[in-house]
Design a protein around this motif. Structure first.
Motif, PDB file in Angstrom:
ATOM      1  N   UNK A  23       0.838  -1.194   0.000  1.00 17.97           N
ATOM      2  CA  UNK A  23       0.000   0.000   0.000  1.00 17.97           C
ATOM      3  C   UNK A  23       0.875   1.247   0.000  1.00 17.97           C
ATOM      4  N   UNK A  24       0.602   2.156  -0.942  1.00 15.30           N
ATOM      5  CA  UNK A  24       1.323   3.419  -1.056  1.00 15.30           C
ATOM      6  C   UNK A  24       0.303   4.546  -0.898  1.00 15.30           C
ATOM      7  N   UNK A  25       0.636   5.538  -0.105  1.00 20.73           N
ATOM      8  CA  UNK A  25      -0.267   6.674   0.087  1.00 20.73           C
ATOM      9  C   UNK A  25       0.555   7.916   0.387  1.00 20.73           C
ATOM     10  N   UNK A  26      -0.017   9.066   0.070  1.00 21.00           N
ATOM     11  CA  UNK A  26       0.688  10.327   0.291  1.00 21.00           C
ATOM     12  C   UNK A  26       0.619  10.783   1.743  1.00 21.00           C
ATOM     13  N   UNK A  27      -0.215  10.144   2.555  1.00 22.01           N
ATOM     14  CA  UNK A  27      -0.302  10.504   3.972  1.00 22.01           C
ATOM     15  C   UNK A  27      -0.500   9.234   4.799  1.00 22.01           C
ATOM     16  N   UNK A  28      -0.031   9.226   6.039  1.00 21.35           N
ATOM     17  CA  UNK A  28      -0.081   8.004   6.860  1.00 21.35           C
ATOM     18  C   UNK A  28      -1.491   7.561   7.230  1.00 21.35           C
ATOM     19  N   UNK A  63      -5.840  11.551  -3.224  1.00 18.05           N
ATOM     20  CA  UNK A  63      -7.062  12.343  -3.333  1.00 18.05           C
ATOM     21  C   UNK A  63      -7.258  12.811  -4.760  1.00 18.05           C
ATOM     22  N   UNK A  64      -6.204  13.343  -5.354  1.00 21.42           N
ATOM     23  CA  UNK A  64      -6.217  13.739  -6.768  1.00 21.42           C
ATOM     24  C   UNK A  64      -4.965  13.191  -7.427  1.00 21.42           C
ATOM     25  N   UNK A  65      -4.966  13.133  -8.735  1.00 18.07           N
ATOM     26  CA  UNK A  65      -3.829  12.577  -9.462  1.00 18.07           C
ATOM     27  C   UNK A  65      -2.964  13.709  -9.997  1.00 18.07           C
ATOM     28  N   UNK A  66      -1.984  14.137  -9.204  1.00 24.10           N
ATOM     29  CA  UNK A  66      -1.061  15.165  -9.682  1.00 24.10           C
ATOM     30  C   UNK A  66       0.094  14.491 -10.415  1.00 24.10           C
ATOM     31  N   UNK A  67       1.027  15.293 -10.895  1.00 26.23           N
ATOM     32  CA  UNK A  67       2.132  14.740 -11.676  1.00 26.23           C
ATOM     33  C   UNK A  67       2.995  13.800 -10.849  1.00 26.23           C
ATOM     34  N   UNK A  68       3.165  14.118  -9.563  1.00 23.48           N
ATOM     35  CA  UNK A  68       3.968  13.251  -8.699  1.00 23.48           C
ATOM     36  C   UNK A  68       3.322  11.872  -8.552  1.00 23.48           C
ATOM     37  N   UNK A  69       2.000  11.845  -8.399  1.00 20.29           N
ATOM     38  CA  UNK A  69       1.295  10.566  -8.264  1.00 20.29           C
ATOM     39  C   UNK A  69       1.364   9.767  -9.552  1.00 20.29           C
ATOM     40  N   UNK A  70       1.211  10.438 -10.703  1.00 20.72           N
ATOM     41  CA  UNK A  70       1.286   9.741 -11.986  1.00 20.72           C
ATOM     42  C   UNK A  70       2.691   9.180 -12.205  1.00 20.72           C
ATOM     43  N   UNK A  71       3.707   9.942 -11.821  1.00 21.24           N
ATOM     44  CA  UNK A  71       5.085   9.456 -11.926  1.00 21.24           C
ATOM     45  C   UNK A  71       5.291   8.232 -11.044  1.00 21.24           C
ATOM     46  N   UNK A  88      -8.677   6.785  -5.755  1.00 22.03           N
ATOM     47  CA  UNK A  88      -8.552   8.228  -5.981  1.00 22.03           C
ATOM     48  C   UNK A  88      -9.888   8.926  -5.715  1.00 22.03           C
ATOM     49  N   UNK A  89      -9.789  10.178  -5.239  1.00 23.63           N
ATOM     50  CA  UNK A  89     -11.002  10.927  -4.944  1.00 23.63           C
ATOM     51  C   UNK A  89     -11.647  11.525  -6.172  1.00 23.63           C
ATOM     52  N   UNK A  90     -10.826  11.962  -7.122  1.00 20.75           N
ATOM     53  CA  UNK A  90     -11.332  12.581  -8.347  1.00 20.75           C
ATOM     54  C   UNK A  90     -10.343  12.328  -9.470  1.00 20.75           C
ATOM     55  N   UNK A  91     -10.861  12.272 -10.684  1.00 18.08           N
ATOM     56  CA  UNK A  91     -10.031  12.004 -11.846  1.00 18.08           C
ATOM     57  C   UNK A  91     -10.564  12.803 -13.022  1.00 18.08           C
ATOM     58  N   UNK A  92      -9.737  13.696 -13.550  1.00 17.80           N
ATOM     59  CA  UNK A  92     -10.172  14.522 -14.674  1.00 17.80           C
ATOM     60  C   UNK A  92     -10.138  13.716 -15.964  1.00 17.80           C
ATOM     61  N   UNK A  93     -10.916  14.167 -16.958  1.00 16.89           N
ATOM     62  CA  UNK A  93     -10.984  13.477 -18.248  1.00 16.89           C
ATOM     63  C   UNK A  93      -9.591  13.309 -18.854  1.00 16.89           C
ATOM     64  N   UNK A  94      -8.776  14.353 -18.758  1.00 15.66           N
ATOM     65  CA  UNK A  94      -7.452  14.310 -19.372  1.00 15.66           C
ATOM     66  C   UNK A  94      -6.518  13.326 -18.680  1.00 15.66           C
ATOM     67  N   UNK A  95      -6.838  12.948 -17.437  1.00 11.80           N
ATOM     68  CA  UNK A  95      -5.979  12.039 -16.683  1.00 11.80           C
ATOM     69  C   UNK A  95      -6.354  10.573 -16.868  1.00 11.80           C
ATOM     70  N   UNK A  96      -7.584  10.308 -17.275  1.00  5.67           N
ATOM     71  CA  UNK A  96      -8.084   8.934 -17.307  1.00  5.67           C
ATOM     72  C   UNK A  96      -7.282   8.051 -18.244  1.00  5.67           C
TER      73      UNK A  96
END
Length: 222
Positions: A23-28, A63-71, A88-96
């Motif tokens: 399991x990987x997450x940006x917060x504990x 929560x959201x897919x920023x560049x760091x998460x995609x990397x 993920x909490x939200x995903x934009x069309x361009x990220x899908x």
């Protein structure tokens, strides 16, 4: 299979049958929450974050897919060889499409991330199946269809062709049918369906069934 949500119940599992999950997450708090949900399932074998690799399912909570998460997703799948589940909490069309093409076949909305939902996605990813929420599947089809229509007339036949049998199977995968249902629908054996999927994903260097559907949609086959 590219499917909608399924429910899995706790049961017994031999050690050899357990699915290693890191399991990987940006917060504990998010990480501990996911670990707590998965601990109750004997078919899941929890690993440390550093142990992601071939044969392991990496479950990434964002929560959201920023560049760091995609990397991070690309590294887990492409460099380390793990199968990935994105919560993920939200995903934009361009990220899908970016998420699908980087090798993520299972996506779970955070607000739907119950224990049964998480383990169903983990087991689907371990099998190489796809597991997308129904609304995301519709958005994927719509988005890739738009890309294909926008490219119409600018190129000839796709360089990477699909056979009619492969198209038939992928069309049913896109509709959410599992291997047994596809076999019944096409009067094939389940082994034949699996061989068709394995053959096309290997030949076209596709990472999983979700990626295969995205490819077929992009190229205008389905």
């Amino acid at each position: 299979m590219l499917s909608q949500s399924r429910t899995t119940h706790p049961g017994t599992a031999d050690a050899a049958d357990r699915v290693p999950v890191a399991v990987h997450a940006s917060d504990p708090i998010s990480r501990e929450g996911a670990l707590s949900q998965l601990r109750r399932y004997p078919e899941v074998l929890l690993r440390e974050e550093s142990e992601s690799g071939p044969g392991t399912v990496a479950l990434l909570v964002e929560e959201t897919l920023d560049e760091a998460a995609l990397t991070r997703l690309r590294r887990l799948v492409r460099s380390e060889g793990a199968r990935a589940v994105l919560v993920v909490g939200a995903l934009r069309e361009t990220e899908l499409l970016d998420v699908i093409e980087c090798g993520v076949g299972a996506i779970v909305w955070r607000h739907e991330a119950t224990a049964t939902r998480l383990v169903a996605a983990v087991l689907a990813a371990a099998r190489g199946d796809g597991d997308l929420p129904a609304d995301l599947l519709g958005r994927l089809i719509s988005q890739v269809g738009s890309l294909h229509r926008g490219a119409a007339g600018r190129s000839g036949a796709p360089a990477s062709g699909l056979t009619p049998r492969e198209v038939d199977v992928l069309r049913l995968v896109a509709e959410g049918l599992d291997t047994g249902e596809i076999a019944s629908k096409l009067s094939y054996s389940e082994r034949t369906v699996k061989n068709v999927m394995h053959g096309l994903t290997t030949r076209l260097h596709l990472r999983n069934r979700a990626h295969a559907v995205a490819h077929a949609l992009r190229e205008g086959y389905i």
